[in-house]
Scaffold this active site. Structure first.
Site, short mmCIF file in Angstrom:
data_model
loop_
_atom_site.label_atom_id
_atom_site.label_comp_id
_atom_site.label_asym_id
_atom_site.label_seq_id
_atom_site.Cartn_x
_atom_site.Cartn_y
_atom_site.Cartn_z
N LYS A 236 11.27 43.20 -51.16
CA LYS A 236 12.28 42.36 -50.52
C LYS A 236 13.48 42.11 -51.43
O LYS A 236 14.60 41.90 -50.96
CB LYS A 236 11.66 41.04 -50.08
CG LYS A 236 10.76 41.18 -48.85
CD LYS A 236 10.24 39.83 -48.41
CE LYS A 236 9.53 39.92 -47.06
NZ LYS A 236 8.36 40.81 -47.10
N GLU B 173 14.87 32.21 -51.08
CA GLU B 173 16.18 32.25 -50.43
C GLU B 173 16.34 31.03 -49.54
O GLU B 173 15.37 30.32 -49.24
CB GLU B 173 16.34 33.53 -49.61
CG GLU B 173 15.32 33.73 -48.52
CD GLU B 173 15.39 35.12 -47.90
OE1 GLU B 173 15.96 36.02 -48.54
OE2 GLU B 173 14.87 35.30 -46.79
N ASN C 49 4.79 31.51 -39.38
CA ASN C 49 5.65 32.67 -39.66
C ASN C 49 5.08 33.98 -39.10
O ASN C 49 5.53 35.05 -39.50
CB ASN C 49 5.90 32.82 -41.17
CG ASN C 49 6.57 31.61 -41.76
OD1 ASN C 49 7.58 31.12 -41.24
ND2 ASN C 49 6.02 31.08 -42.84
N GLU D 284 14.75 43.46 -39.39
CA GLU D 284 14.61 42.12 -38.84
C GLU D 284 15.77 41.23 -39.28
O GLU D 284 16.21 41.28 -40.43
CB GLU D 284 13.27 41.52 -39.28
CG GLU D 284 12.08 42.37 -38.86
CD GLU D 284 10.75 41.66 -39.01
OE1 GLU D 284 10.75 40.46 -39.35
OE2 GLU D 284 9.71 42.31 -38.78
N GLU E 83 14.42 41.45 -43.46
CA GLU E 83 13.64 42.48 -44.13
C GLU E 83 13.61 43.72 -43.25
O GLU E 83 13.98 43.68 -42.08
CB GLU E 83 12.21 42.00 -44.40
CG GLU E 83 11.40 41.70 -43.14
CD GLU E 83 10.01 41.19 -43.46
OE1 GLU E 83 9.62 41.21 -44.64
OE2 GLU E 83 9.30 40.79 -42.52
N ASN F 46 10.83 46.61 -42.07
CA ASN F 46 9.43 47.03 -42.06
C ASN F 46 9.36 48.53 -41.85
O ASN F 46 9.82 49.04 -40.82
CB ASN F 46 8.66 46.30 -40.96
CG ASN F 46 8.34 44.88 -41.34
OD1 ASN F 46 7.71 44.63 -42.37
ND2 ASN F 46 8.78 43.93 -40.55
N PHE G 211 -2.19 25.36 -33.96
CA PHE G 211 -1.71 26.45 -33.09
C PHE G 211 -2.51 27.73 -33.26
O PHE G 211 -2.11 28.78 -32.79
CB PHE G 211 -0.22 26.73 -33.32
CG PHE G 211 0.66 25.57 -33.01
CD1 PHE G 211 0.81 25.12 -31.71
CD2 PHE G 211 1.33 24.90 -34.02
CE1 PHE G 211 1.62 24.03 -31.41
CE2 PHE G 211 2.15 23.80 -33.73
CZ PHE G 211 2.29 23.36 -32.42
#
Length: 686
Positions: free
Chosen positions: A137, A221, A256, A296, A309, A311, A369
């Site tokens: 990354k 970040e 996430n 993304e 990023e 993928n 969740f």
């Protein structure tokens, strides 16, 4: 036409040219639904397949689908699916000409990929330099800046320790996102709002990164609050051609990790879509990318977008792109790997209709969740009888969901000519999905897709915590829905009573003539008990609830896990999950499982004299909420702990979870705290 979408279980179409030679044999170094997905396309292209598996996956679906299968080690992924020495040996042994694997997981693959190339084995995916550049990354962000791609403000180097993490976070300004440099899939990611959360986030993110990717490097970040998560699918060949295949909306997330995806996005206008697509292609060309990949972005409310990023693999949510473009992305990846140029131009890429994907997980959605659930699928039936439904899965009835791998059961995809049609079909598909033996998130998925905010397209990555600030509680019944559930449950009860009086279609006692046509029942649901009167009228029932009469009709096929019931003209699909001799029954209605107790009127009046079982006092117990591996214990018997203090850390399905004390006290026992824990493991304190 290759662009003609097929309304079937596949929901994508493509042209397979038998004269276009690719590979004779391909090894798939993966498991689950993605391995099955690759095998399906290989079969259509006439390519033989080799599956690898761990010892616990010996009877997995992908093993049965492949032409050959080889065991590469025990259950832990580091000793099997990430054991590159064993995988390389299988490649040599089976003489596979190509290999497909999830290259974003571990940098240790890179040297193996180079070795494969030297031995004449082709990797289905991008070149190693692109994997390394985009898999890191930190490096990918620098490359994105140079390619004039919008990026998020942050620290571009490697964070050395927790103290440096705090210093950098203060310089950037809270909140910040701590991310694994080699990460993906939401693992190794934490949001920090202050110094304490930064230190904790650094610890957990580095541990998860090391465990999942073999690389504990982190970056920090700026966290963009309340954004949308929108990604662009790209496809590039080895001849300098690259395309963007429109976008996917992936904003519905928990921890996430994406839960619901759709294509296209309700938010993007043609100009923003084109700008994002062109930047994604620019990045792909900058690293000489050659395969299918995903760029993304985070998109704010003003449609400003920032690179997140890239993928370098086939994403879980790729089916929605296949649905609206008609392309088979696996086939395109295989063609590119063989050296063929792309067959299409950018102007050829359509947006035909709308597609929605729900990730069906073996999780309990009522706990954060979705906390993982394990067990055996005692009954499993995919809703393939519903029109325009596609199910990508790697399991079947009898399969085990274990602690070692991702808890995904399947990807459920529906397609429609527009969004409303696709969502309506998804609602029907979720109602008709039969899963028994493990907890699952069908109830959460169904509530999301029918929620007014989601239907209107008013979503962000904060959708779940905003809509359910106190956690997900299941569907809240309206008065009409409550009456419908009571009427359906009472009718089902009477239908079973009538069936029990007969054997092989004849009365059990021929001389006894039962002319009973009405029943007075007492039905307990939630906090209320309701008198319900049922009368039989031919093949239907007339049910009186709250002084209102409802007409209930059905075929009453009591052997089927699915029951289609029409209540005053409204069709509902219900599932009876369980029942016992005391009248207790569980019924899945509108996605949520409700517990009811159905008794005769007399039994209901007498039930108030029955003693109630006292609930267990768990206030002094810290019990593991999920099966997993204990990776750290922070206390010992006799220690004083305060409320909120960490007691231990449990790793389940590649995610680490900190268990904290619910109150202040002294640790008295550590019971059965072994390496592998289950729901009975607990810590007691006074």
């Amino acid at each position: 036409s290759r662009w003609c979408l097929i309304t079937s279980h596949k929901l994508y179409s493509s042209v397979y040219d038998p004269n276009e030679k690719t590979f004779e044999k391909l090894l798939i170094a993966n498991r689950g639904e993605i391995a099955c997905r690759v095998i399906k396309t290989c079969k259509k292209m006439g390519i033989k397949t080799v599956a690898i598996h761990s010892d616990v996956d010996a009877n997995a679906v992908h093993v049965k689908m492949a032409d050959e299968a080889v065991c590469v080690g025990p259950a832990p992924t580091s000793k099997s699916y990430l054991n590159m020495d064993a995988i390389m040996e299988v490649i040599r042994k089976t003489r596979a000409q190509a290999v497909s694997l999830n290259v974003s997981i571990c940098y240790s693959f890179l040297s193996s990929l180079s070795l494969q190339a030297s031995e004449g084995v082709t990797f289905i995916g991008p070149d190693t330099h692109a994997i390394q550049a985009m898999g890191d990354k930190i490096e990918s962000k620098l490359l994105a800046k140079n390619a004039k791609v919008n990026t998020i403000p942050g620290f571009d180097g490697v964070v050395k320790d927790a103290d440096e993490a705090v210093r950098i976070a203060r310089e950037i300004g809270y909140p910040v996102m701590i991310k694994a440099s080699a990460g993906g899939g939401g693992k190794g990611m934490r949001i920090a709002w202050d110094d304490e959360e930064t230190r904790e986030g650094f610890r957990f993110s580095s541990q998860e990164a090391a465990s999942s990717f073999g690389d504990d490097r982190l970056l920090i970040e700026k966290f963009i609050d309340n954004p949308r998560h929108i990604e662009i699918q790209v496809l590039a060949d080895k001849h300098g051609n690259a395309l963007w295949l429109n976008e996917r909306e992936c904003s519905i997330q928990r921890r996430n990790q994406k839960v619901v995806e759709e294509a296209p996005s309700t938010f993007l206008d043609p100009e923003t879509r084109r700008a994002m697509g062109e930047q994604a292609v620019a990045l792909a060309k900058a690293v000489k990318y050659s395969s299918a990949g995903t760029v993304e972005f985070l998109v704010d409310s003003s449609k400003n977008f920032y690179f997140l990023e890239m993928n370098t693999r086939l994403q879980v949510e790729h089916p929605v792109t296949e649905c609206i473009t008609g392309l088979d992305l696996v086939q395109e990846m295989i063609r590119v790997a063989k050296g063929y140029p792309l067959r299409h131009k950018q102007a050829d890429i359509p947006i035909n209709g709308w597609a929605v994907e729900c990730r069906v997980y073996a999780e309990d959605p009522y706990k954060s969740f979705g906390l993982p659930s394990i067990g055996k699928l005692s009954q499993y039936q995919e809703p393939l009888h519903v029109p325009s439904v596609r199910v990508d899965s790697g399991i079947q009835q009898g399969s085990d969901i274990s602690i070692y791998y991702d808890p995904m059961i399947s990807k459920l995809i529906t397609y429609g000519s527009n969004r409303a049609e696709a969502l309506k079909r998804m609602e029907e598909a979720l109602d008709n999905y039969v899963i028994r033996g493990v907890a699952h998130n069908i109830s959460l998925l169904r509530e999301v897709i029918v929620h007014p905010r989601f239907v209107q397209g008013d979503i962000s990555t904060k959708f779940l915590p905003e809509v359910y600030p106190e956690g997900f509680k299941g569907h809240k019944l309206t008065d009409l829905e409550r009456r419908q559930l009571l009427a359906a449950a009472a009718s089902l009860y009477v239908a079973e009573q009538l069936r029990s009086q007969r054997f092989l279609g004849t009365p059990r006692i021929p001389i006894a003539k039962s002319k009973r046509s009405s029943w007075e029942l007492s039905v307990h649901l939630g906090d209320g008990t309701y008198p319900v009167a049922v009368s039989k009228d031919g093949s239907s029932f007339s049910v009186e609830v709250d002084g209102m009469k409802l007409n209930v009709t059905s075929e009453w096929n009591l052997a089927s896990p699915l029951l289609s019931v029409t209540i005053d003209g409204t069709q509902r699909t219900i599932q009876r999950i369980s029942r016992n001799a005391s009248g207790e029954t569980s019924i899945q209605f509108l996605g949520t499982v409700y517990k009811l107790q159905i008794l005769t009127k007399v039994a209901g009046e007498l039930s108030k004299y029955m003693p109630e079982k006292a609930a267990e006092d768990t206030s002094s117990i810290l019990r593991s909420p999920m099966p997993g591996t204990v990776v750290a214990v922070s206390v010992k018997p006799g220690d004083m702990v305060s409320e909120g203090q960490e007691i231990c850390v449990i790793e389940a399905m590649k995610m680490q979870n900190s268990m904290i004390a619910a109150k202040t006290g002294k640790v008295s026992h550590l019971r059965s705290l072994k390496t592998i824990c289950n729901l009975s493991n607990r810590i007691e304190f006074k």
